[in-house]
Scaffold this motif. Structure first.
Motif, PDB file in Angstrom:
ATOM      1  N   ARG A  78       0.819  -1.209   0.000  1.00 28.82           N
ATOM      2  CA  ARG A  78       0.000   0.000   0.000  1.00 28.82           C
ATOM      3  C   ARG A  78       0.853   1.259   0.000  1.00 28.82           C
ATOM      4  NH1 ARG A  78      -0.677  -0.923   6.004  1.00 28.82           N
ATOM      5  NH2 ARG A  78       0.744   0.625   6.914  1.00 28.82           N
ATOM      6  N   VAL A  79       0.196   2.364  -0.380  1.00 35.12           N
ATOM      7  CA  VAL A  79       0.762   3.695  -0.204  1.00 35.12           C
ATOM      8  C   VAL A  79      -0.282   4.554   0.509  1.00 35.12           C
ATOM      9  CG1 VAL A  79       2.340   3.605  -2.167  1.00 35.12           C
ATOM     10  CG2 VAL A  79      -0.005   4.392  -2.516  1.00 35.12           C
ATOM     11  N   VAL A  80       0.188   5.607   1.167  1.00 39.25           N
ATOM     12  CA  VAL A  80      -0.688   6.515   1.900  1.00 39.25           C
ATOM     13  C   VAL A  80      -0.399   7.932   1.427  1.00 39.25           C
ATOM     14  CG1 VAL A  80      -1.391   7.360   4.169  1.00 39.25           C
ATOM     15  CG2 VAL A  80      -0.713   4.965   3.891  1.00 39.25           C
ATOM     16  N   TRP A  81      -1.447   8.608   0.949  1.00 42.70           N
ATOM     17  CA  TRP A  81      -1.276   9.967   0.445  1.00 42.70           C
ATOM     18  C   TRP A  81      -2.153  10.936   1.239  1.00 42.70           C
ATOM     19  CZ3 TRP A  81      -1.556   9.540  -5.675  1.00 42.70           C
ATOM     20  CH2 TRP A  81      -0.476   8.750  -6.111  1.00 42.70           C
ATOM     21  N   ASP A  82      -1.592  12.093   1.558  1.00 46.14           N
ATOM     22  CA  ASP A  82      -2.336  13.178   2.203  1.00 46.14           C
ATOM     23  C   ASP A  82      -2.595  14.281   1.187  1.00 46.14           C
ATOM     24  OD1 ASP A  82      -2.462  12.127   4.881  1.00 46.14           O
ATOM     25  OD2 ASP A  82      -0.319  12.549   5.057  1.00 46.14           O
ATOM     26  N   GLU A  83      -3.807  14.828   1.242  1.00 51.99           N
ATOM     27  CA  GLU A  83      -4.201  15.853   0.266  1.00 51.99           C
ATOM     28  C   GLU A  83      -4.757  17.073   0.984  1.00 51.99           C
ATOM     29  OE1 GLU A  83      -6.698  14.755  -3.287  1.00 51.99           O
ATOM     30  OE2 GLU A  83      -8.146  16.048  -2.276  1.00 51.99           O
ATOM     31  N   ALA A  84      -4.345  18.260   0.540  1.00 54.10           N
ATOM     32  CA  ALA A  84      -4.875  19.519   1.069  1.00 54.10           C
ATOM     33  C   ALA A  84      -5.420  20.339  -0.097  1.00 54.10           C
ATOM     34  CB  ALA A  84      -3.781  20.299   1.791  1.00 54.10           C
ATOM     35  N   ASP A 101      -9.073  18.867   3.798  1.00 51.53           N
ATOM     36  CA  ASP A 101      -7.983  17.905   3.690  1.00 51.53           C
ATOM     37  C   ASP A 101      -8.547  16.495   3.781  1.00 51.53           C
ATOM     38  OD1 ASP A 101      -7.731  16.920   6.676  1.00 51.53           O
ATOM     39  OD2 ASP A 101      -7.787  19.105   6.793  1.00 51.53           O
ATOM     40  N   ARG A 102      -7.782  15.555   3.296  1.00 52.81           N
ATOM     41  CA  ARG A 102      -8.155  14.147   3.429  1.00 52.81           C
ATOM     42  C   ARG A 102      -6.894  13.286   3.412  1.00 52.81           C
ATOM     43  NH1 ARG A 102      -9.976  10.968  -1.940  1.00 52.81           N
ATOM     44  NH2 ARG A 102      -9.067  12.260  -3.561  1.00 52.81           N
ATOM     45  N   ARG A 103      -7.032  12.103   3.972  1.00 53.50           N
ATOM     46  CA  ARG A 103      -5.933  11.142   4.031  1.00 53.50           C
ATOM     47  C   ARG A 103      -6.445   9.830   3.465  1.00 53.50           C
ATOM     48  NH1 ARG A 103      -1.142  10.389   6.810  1.00 53.50           N
ATOM     49  NH2 ARG A 103      -0.677   8.333   7.668  1.00 53.50           N
ATOM     50  N   SER A 104      -5.713   9.296   2.485  1.00 59.28           N
ATOM     51  CA  SER A 104      -6.159   8.089   1.791  1.00 59.28           C
ATOM     52  C   SER A 104      -5.050   7.049   1.768  1.00 59.28           C
ATOM     53  CB  SER A 104      -6.573   8.418   0.350  1.00 59.28           C
ATOM     54  OG  SER A 104      -7.558   9.424   0.320  1.00 59.28           O
ATOM     55  N   ALA A 105      -5.461   5.794   1.809  1.00 60.49           N
ATOM     56  CA  ALA A 105      -4.530   4.674   1.628  1.00 60.49           C
ATOM     57  C   ALA A 105      -5.107   3.781   0.541  1.00 60.49           C
ATOM     58  CB  ALA A 105      -4.367   3.893   2.932  1.00 60.49           C
ATOM     59  N   PHE A 106      -4.232   3.257  -0.318  1.00 59.31           N
ATOM     60  CA  PHE A 106      -4.728   2.383  -1.372  1.00 59.31           C
ATOM     61  C   PHE A 106      -3.659   1.402  -1.814  1.00 59.31           C
ATOM     62  CE2 PHE A 106      -3.157   6.270  -3.320  1.00 59.31           C
ATOM     63  CZ  PHE A 106      -2.437   5.844  -4.440  1.00 59.31           C
ATOM     64  N   ASP A 107      -4.124   0.307  -2.400  1.00 51.32           N
ATOM     65  CA  ASP A 107      -3.234  -0.724  -2.920  1.00 51.32           C
ATOM     66  C   ASP A 107      -2.398  -0.127  -4.045  1.00 51.32           C
ATOM     67  OD1 ASP A 107      -2.411  -2.938  -4.779  1.00 51.32           O
ATOM     68  OD2 ASP A 107      -3.382  -4.182  -3.251  1.00 51.32           O
ATOM     69  N   LYS A 108      -1.081  -0.217  -3.920  1.00 53.87           N
ATOM     70  CA  LYS A 108      -0.222   0.466  -4.883  1.00 53.87           C
ATOM     71  C   LYS A 108      -0.194  -0.205  -6.251  1.00 53.87           C
ATOM     72  CE  LYS A 108       4.217  -1.612  -3.451  1.00 53.87           C
ATOM     73  NZ  LYS A 108       5.542  -1.299  -2.881  1.00 53.87           N
ATOM     74  N   TYR A 109      -0.740  -1.413  -6.352  1.00 53.93           N
ATOM     75  CA  TYR A 109      -0.801  -2.112  -7.635  1.00 53.93           C
ATOM     76  C   TYR A 109      -2.162  -1.948  -8.325  1.00 53.93           C
ATOM     77  CZ  TYR A 109       3.347  -4.340  -5.685  1.00 53.93           C
ATOM     78  OH  TYR A 109       4.583  -4.567  -5.116  1.00 53.93           O
ATOM     79  N   THR A 110      -3.231  -1.989  -7.543  1.00 53.48           N
ATOM     80  CA  THR A 110      -4.583  -1.933  -8.131  1.00 53.48           C
ATOM     81  C   THR A 110      -5.249  -0.570  -8.010  1.00 53.48           C
ATOM     82  OG1 THR A 110      -5.721  -2.601  -6.094  1.00 53.48           O
ATOM     83  CG2 THR A 110      -4.889  -4.357  -7.531  1.00 53.48           C
TER      84      THR A 110
END
Length: 300
Positions: A78-84, A101-110
């Motif tokens: 996974r990767v975790v990205w923060d957005e403002a 703002d939001r904080r998201s995590a997602f599968d780095k392949y899919t």
């Protein structure tokens, strides 16, 4: 170089080619943990409820979205990205009329959402589902669930056509979000045109349509347009005021930058999947043939 070494090196390269193509490449092709990017969007003639003026204003807006990867929270999957996000009123010269703002995590392949690492929208916990930020690698012409941060839910994004953006072939997907209650707040009845005194509870309702232009090999959106329609309704269901009504479009510079990144990513994927394995296969075959010829010459 001896014949045995030539044949051995050639056999190694031949064996390495499919390993790189079918095993190593899929492991190496992934969303970056150290993501950093700034995107800008514009909304001409948008309407928004001004907290400063306690009324609806019409203005040209500029939206700046900064995305940064949280490297320490990334792992092998996974990767975790923060957005403002900052919205500026260009017409009236008012910066930062809204910030989120939001904080998201997602599968780095899919690209599919992962619920961990304190994911949230405006510091409120959220359950992620569907595609987050990007479509999967090797996008198909089908319907995908894509997370909509305004409604905090995933909705269908349907393939509608092929297109070209700045010379880059893309797939176009459209997502329609039905009217969804997103929050409840309190506002003075007088500013909503009501005869009552004091404060009343109002619900903020969102509906909209998002169009994604996606480079199909990388799954990266290179252009985006969002039609947002948000209104305030009292508890009796009567619409009292606009909250935000406008169409957000990425600026030409942002589109150009995203296209450039997608082209680079597409080239790197082609290099790992096709070019390097083919070179290894050819060099390996030539080395084996050369070794066999040398062996025959030595024995004659």
């Amino acid at each position: 170089m001896s014949t045995l070494v030539l044949i051995g090196v050639g056999a190694f390269f031949i064996a390495l080619a499919p390993l790189l193509k079918f095993w190593a490449a899929p492991k190496l092709i992934a969303a970056p943990a150290n993501q950093f990017g700034i995107s800008e969007l514009e909304a001409k003639g948008a309407q928004y409820f001004s907290k400063q003026d306690l009324k609806v204003l019409t203005a040209d807006l500029r939206v700046i979205v900064t995305t940064r990867g949280d490297v320490k929270e990334a792992n092998s999957n996974r990767v975790v990205w923060d957005e403002a996000t900052v919205i500026n009123d260009v017409t009236n010269g008012r910066p930062q009329i809204d910030m989120s703002d939001r904080r998201s995590a997602f599968d780095k392949y899919t690209g599919v959402g992962v619920n961990c690492c304190g994911v949230n929208i405006g510091k409120a916990p959220v359950t992620l589902e569907g595609q987050i930020y990007k479509f999967p690698f090797d996008v198909e012409k089908k319907t995908y669930k894509v997370f909509n941060s305004s409604a905090a839910k995933a909705f269908d994004a349907t393939f509608v056509r092929e297109d070209v953006v700045n010379g880059l072939p893309v797939y176009v997907f459209e997502q329609t979000v039905p009217a969804t209650k997103v929050t409840t707040l309190t506002a003075p009845a007088s500013v909503l045109g009501m005869t009552e005194t004091g404060d009343v509870q109002v619900d903020r309702w969102y509906d909209g349509k998002t169009t994604f232009w996606v480079e199909p090999t990388t799954g990266a959106p290179v252009r985006q347009e969002v039609q947002r329609h948000e209104v305030l309704k009292t508890q009796d269901g009567v619409e009292r005021s606009a909250a935000f009504i406008g169409t957000l479009k990425m600026t030409d510079k942002t589109v150009a930058d995203l296209v450039s990144n997608a082209e680079s990513g597409k080239s790197q994927m082609n290099l790992l999947r096709n070019i390097v394995p083919l070179i290894l296969l050819i060099v390996g075959a030539l080395a084996v043939v050369a070794g066999v010829l040398l062996a025959r010459r030595s024995s004659s």
